[in-house]
Enzyme design. Structure first.
Site, mmCIF file in Angstrom:
data_model
loop_
_atom_site.group_PDB
_atom_site.id
_atom_site.type_symbol
_atom_site.label_atom_id
_atom_site.label_comp_id
_atom_site.label_asym_id
_atom_site.label_seq_id
_atom_site.Cartn_x
_atom_site.Cartn_y
_atom_site.Cartn_z
ATOM 1 N N HIS A 39 7.151 -3.396 2.918
ATOM 2 C CA HIS A 39 7.684 -3.910 1.663
ATOM 3 C C HIS A 39 7.053 -3.228 0.454
ATOM 4 O O HIS A 39 7.754 -2.775 -0.451
ATOM 5 C CB HIS A 39 7.455 -5.418 1.593
ATOM 6 N N HIS A 98 6.526 0.077 -4.273
ATOM 7 C CA HIS A 98 5.582 0.198 -5.390
ATOM 8 C C HIS A 98 4.627 1.371 -5.225
ATOM 9 O O HIS A 98 3.516 1.331 -5.768
ATOM 10 C CB HIS A 98 4.786 -1.094 -5.535
ATOM 11 N N LYS A 109 16.549 -0.815 -8.669
ATOM 12 C CA LYS A 109 15.378 -1.661 -8.942
ATOM 13 C C LYS A 109 15.227 -1.748 -10.457
ATOM 14 O O LYS A 109 15.059 -0.732 -11.140
ATOM 15 C CB LYS A 109 14.127 -1.044 -8.318
#
Length: 307
Positions: free
Chosen positions: A154, A169, A219
């Site tokens: 994730h 990220h 995003k």
């Protein structure tokens, strides 16, 4: 390596800054990589304001360094669409084990281990600590179906959940996807300074908030460290996840940052649901400049303008 100081044990922000200081494998802006920020935007603006890639150069020899090579080996181990169960192979499990071995031996995670032991949040036994990290980051759990996700996937690889990019990220994963034409940089979001004053932003930034597309999905906001090592990021997030709260307001490298940590409860040890930096502002009167092999945060002298 020196143990955490009493001040650091009492102040998570000081400990996070120490993890930053220990990132010996951090890359140097303008030498190891070059970014092109282009146009700023607000989060509500869905227009692509960047005609060019975010990364205009990353030294290919960087990817041959042990830490980046071990990290990159993990990126193809996952299916990005949630709802598809992950099927780990023996080779992939070995890649995960090798990566964790390297991270645990690194300066940032060695410090974090000592910090957690002092707080009675981890075993002093390295093998047990490795099991704890594996449980946190790599043990599978369910988002849509059984075993379709894990914390590492994730945060560091990214997922697509119900038509939106979720997680994702990490700067190096973004660069690799961008270089293959799979991600599209849409512009950066200006950090807010004190009283709404905008602190200047340049290509030496170490933490930026961006909008981007990944395949057909997008995003709206993702804050990512730039040029940092994977061992730094795993150590920082592990520290905040285990020793902090759901929201951790800290100062790192001249930035005010909120490290968010969301957990998946498990009787064997909580798993990382998500953890990421939220860029709040650049610290007024602070500057980032070259220091030795890396870059560091240096408080500005009175009257000095922040860069």
């Amino acid at each position: 390596m020196a143990a955490p100081s009493p001040a650091e044990l009492d102040d998570l922000s000081l400990a996070c800054q120490r993890v930053w200081d220990l990132d010996a494998n951090r890359l140097t802006p303008g030498v190891d990589y070059v970014i092109n920020l282009q146009q700023p935007k607000r989060a509500f603006n869905q227009t692509d304001v960047a005609d060019q890639n975010l990364f205009t150069f990353v030294n290919p020899t960087v990817l041959q360094r042990t830490n980046y090579r071990l990290y990159c080996a993990l990126l193809d181990n996952y299916t990005k669409i949630t709802g598809t169960a992950e099927q780990g192979t023996a080779v992939e499990m070995k890649e995960t084990s090798d990566f964790l071995d390297f991270v645990i031996a690194s300066q940032p995670m060695t410090y974090v281990h000592k910090y957690l032991v002092a707080k009675q949040l981890a075993s002093p036994n390295v093998a047990e600590f490795k099991k704890q990290l594996h449980q946190m980051w790599f043990s599978l759990y369910s988002r849509e179906v059984r075993d379709d996700s894990c914390g590492f996937e994730h945060v560091f690889v990214g997922e697509v959940d119900q038509g939106k990019v979720s997680g994702f990220h990490n700067w190096l994963q973004f660069h690799l996807q961008e270089a293959r034409g799979l991600s599209n940089y849409g512009g950066y979001l200006l950090p807010r300074g004190a009283r709404g004053v905008q602190e200047p932003v340049d290509e030496a930034e170490r933490l930026i908030s961006i909008q981007f597309g990944w395949g057909a999905e997008s995003k709206d906001v993702s804050s990512i460290w730039i040029g940092t090592s994977p061992e730094f990021e795993l150590a920082l997030y592990s520290l905040c996840f285990l020793a902090g709260q759901e929201e951790n307001l800290v100062q790192i490298a001249g930035y005010q940052v909120k490290i968010r940590c969301y957990r998946i409860r498990s009787k064997y040890g909580d798993k990382v649901g998500s953890t990421f930096p939220e860029l709040l502002s650049k610290i007024p009167g602070a500057r980032i400049e070259a220091v030795g092999a890396g870059w560091g945060f240096i408080p500005a002298a009175p009257g000095m303008l922040g860069l």
